[in-house]
Scaffold this active site. Structure first.
Site, short mmCIF file in Angstrom:
data_model
loop_
_atom_site.label_atom_id
_atom_site.label_comp_id
_atom_site.label_asym_id
_atom_site.label_seq_id
_atom_site.Cartn_x
_atom_site.Cartn_y
_atom_site.Cartn_z
CD GLU A 73 9.05 -13.86 -28.29
OE1 GLU A 73 9.38 -13.68 -27.11
OE2 GLU A 73 9.66 -14.63 -29.06
CG ASP B 201 -11.64 -14.60 -14.33
OD1 ASP B 201 -10.98 -15.08 -13.39
OD2 ASP B 201 -12.87 -14.39 -14.26
CG ASP C 256 -1.73 1.22 1.38
OD1 ASP C 256 -1.93 1.93 0.38
OD2 ASP C 256 -2.20 1.48 2.51
#
Ligand code: GLC
Ligand code: CA
Length: 535
Positions: free
Chosen positions: A269, A201, A22
């Site tokens: 790439e 995901d 943080d």
């Protein structure tokens, strides 16, 4: 000779930005926080970082509920911070992988807000899966969300929308070409900003079939899909063959298109790794056919027992299945969705398994904090934030334990992570697990990881396949030892609770714990540890 692409046998460090570092004292990790610790990451010896989502999000599911995939959430900083992070990573020769979430948006995304306003039958609703209720008022089908509870939520005019995850995560309708067009725009946006690849995901979830058909055992199916629900493996495997919303053939069409997009950047790439929980395991190899994605996660080691038969099978299967499509496997012991490996199988075992896996061909993923040997954080229910906890009325605790922020320095919690109150509490018992204290301790897990990754680079990357070593001492099955050779290295893991002699040749390079003794020309491998020998 052209060298292998950078990702081929890369070591990739997964950063959950909210829990890393943080920079501004609000208790939550952020992008400048990540940038400030890149030297630490570089010194670990990894090749790339994968950043879990930092996009604009109401954060109902740790940022996997994306309200604007082409901007940074203020809690993490802004686009300039993202650019700076990428620039600083590249300066250190670290590649950057962004996490893209194509299965669903947040309900706060402008498309979903527009769909709510536009009403039934509108083209705005066509971007999601909106259906009328059944004549008796029930949901369009009986599917159960992966986070518990129904997969459908009703809106004001009576229609339902589909969400495989939280009700704040409406699933996108990939039959609608606008959806792909928007995602290609997002991919280009981040590639143009400098990222080198993507973690996709729920890559297996985009295409749905038979949306209006009930499943014969929705609760059983939902349990079978949960890593934290115990189930007989035959029952589980049979159920997993019946998932109606995962691994449909249409997903491969999408990845073929994306591959062309990635390849159009030539020398850069650009790579992509699929999060695809599919069954049977051979199906995962379809995601890495030559004209699709570059890597697919192998999740077996997130659940495998510390047992030589089990581990032999997992490793052997992953290598041989991937070989059928000319791909190399991937290995992961922990991630932000599963219990930390040190808690799951034990601290010494976790080190031993890490050293065993670092020798294998393919890419290795390391979840930030794993290198410190962190256990799961012990949390009060009042600390929990995972939607799973709330959607199951607290029956399933959820994934927060693996997401507790990293301890960096000092003797008191929050150990330098933040000058404020961390978003999840860090136990005072982590005092000896901080980066600072592990750096000072040559026997720490951190030093093991650093040394091992250096040796891996020197001796093993590009060294080809493995040969299992079988002998009465090595005996790879059912015994205490699991052993292979690769290139000039012999890797021996002792899974048992006592020291075991073996006849591995060569000079000891590294051991995950304890000391390796020599006795009558044999090597004595300490209990629950792995050693590497150089021929
Ligand atoms: C993936 C993510 C997980 C998230 C889910 C829904 O499995 O890893 O954290 O909750 O997708 O986006
Ligand atoms: Ca912050």
């Amino acid at each position: 000779m052209k060298s292998a692409p950078w990702w081929k046998e890369a070591t990739i460090y997964q950063i959950y930005p909210r829990s890393f570092f943080d920079s501004n004292g609000d208790g939550e990790g952020d992008l400048p926080g990540v940038t400030s610790q890149l030297d630490y990451v570089k010194n670990l010896g990894v090749d790339a970082i994968w950043l879990s989502p930092f996009y604009t999000s109401p954060n109902k599911d740790g940022g996997y509920d994306v309200a604007n995939p082409r901007d940074v959430d203020p809690r993490f900083g802004n686009l300039d911070d993202a650019k700076e992070l990428i620039a600083q990573a590249h300066k250190r020769n670290l590649r950057v992988i962004a996490d893209i979430v194509p299965n669903h948006f947040s309900d706060q995304h402008e498309w979903f807000q527009a769909a709510l306003k536009a009403g039934r039958g509108s083209k705005e609703r066509e971007r999601f899966h909106f259906y009328d209720a059944n004549p008796d008022g029930t949901t369009p089908n009986n599917w159960i969300s992966l986070f518990g509870g129904p997969s459908w939520t009703q809106v004001a005019d009576g229609q339902f929308y589909l969400h495989l995850f939280d009700s704040s995560q409406p699933d996108l309708n990939w039959e609608n070409p606008e959806v792909n067009a928007d995602f290609e725009k997002t991919l280009r946006f981040w590639i143009d900003l400098g990222v080198d690849g993507f973690r996709i995901d729920v890559a297996h979830g985009l295409v749905k079939e038979d949306v209006l058909t009930n499943h014969p055992d929705p609760q059983g199916l939902s349990d079978a899909l949960r890593l934290d629900v115990a189930m007989d493996s035959e029952v589980r495997n049979a159920l997993l063959l019946t998932v109606p919303y995962f691994d449909r053939q249409g997903v491969h069409e999408i990845y073929r298109k994306w591959r062309k997009l990635f390849d159009s950047y030539g020398q850069r790439e650009i790579m992509a790794v699929a999060e695809a929980w599919v069954h049977p395991p051979v199906n995962a190899t379809r995601y890495v056919r030559a004209d699709e994605l570059h890597q697919v996660f192998n999740f077996d080691l997130l659940t495998a027992e510390f047992d030589s038969n089990v581990l032999f099978d997992v490793v052997e299967r992953s290598i041989s299945l991937n070989a059928t499509v000319n791909a190399l496997p991937t290995w992961a012991l922990s991630n932000h969705d599963s219990p930390r490996v040190a808690s799951r199988i034990g601290e010494e075992q976790a080190r031993a398994l890490a050293l065993f896996v670092f020798g294998l061909p393919g890419s290795t993923y390391i979840f930030a904090g794993q290198e410190l040997g962190l256990p799961d954080g012990q949390l009060q229910d009042s600390d929990r934030q995972d939607p799973t906890f709330f959607r199951t009325n607290g029956q399933i605790k959820g994934r927060d334990g693996a997401r507790v922020p990293l301890p960096w320095s000092g003797d008191t919690t929050p150990f330098g992570f933040s000058t404020g109150k961390p978003w999840l509490p860090i136990s005072q018992s982590w005092k000896d697990l901080t980066v600072e204290s592990e750096l000072a301790n040559p026997k720490s897990s951190l030093h093991l990881y650093r040394n091992a990754l250096e040796l891996r680079k020197e001796f093993l990357v590009g060294a080809g396949g493995i040969t299992w070593l079988e002998s009465s001492q090595h005996g790879h099955k059912g015994d205490s030892l699991l052993s292979y050779s690769r290139g000039a290295i012999t890797v021996v893991m002792n899974l048992s609770d006592s020291a075991v002699e073996c006849d591995a040749d060569g000079r000891l390079l590294i051991v995950s714990g304890g000391t390796v003794d020599a006795r009558d020309g044999k090597k004595v491998i300490p209990a629950r540890s792995t050693a590497w020998f150089l021929a």
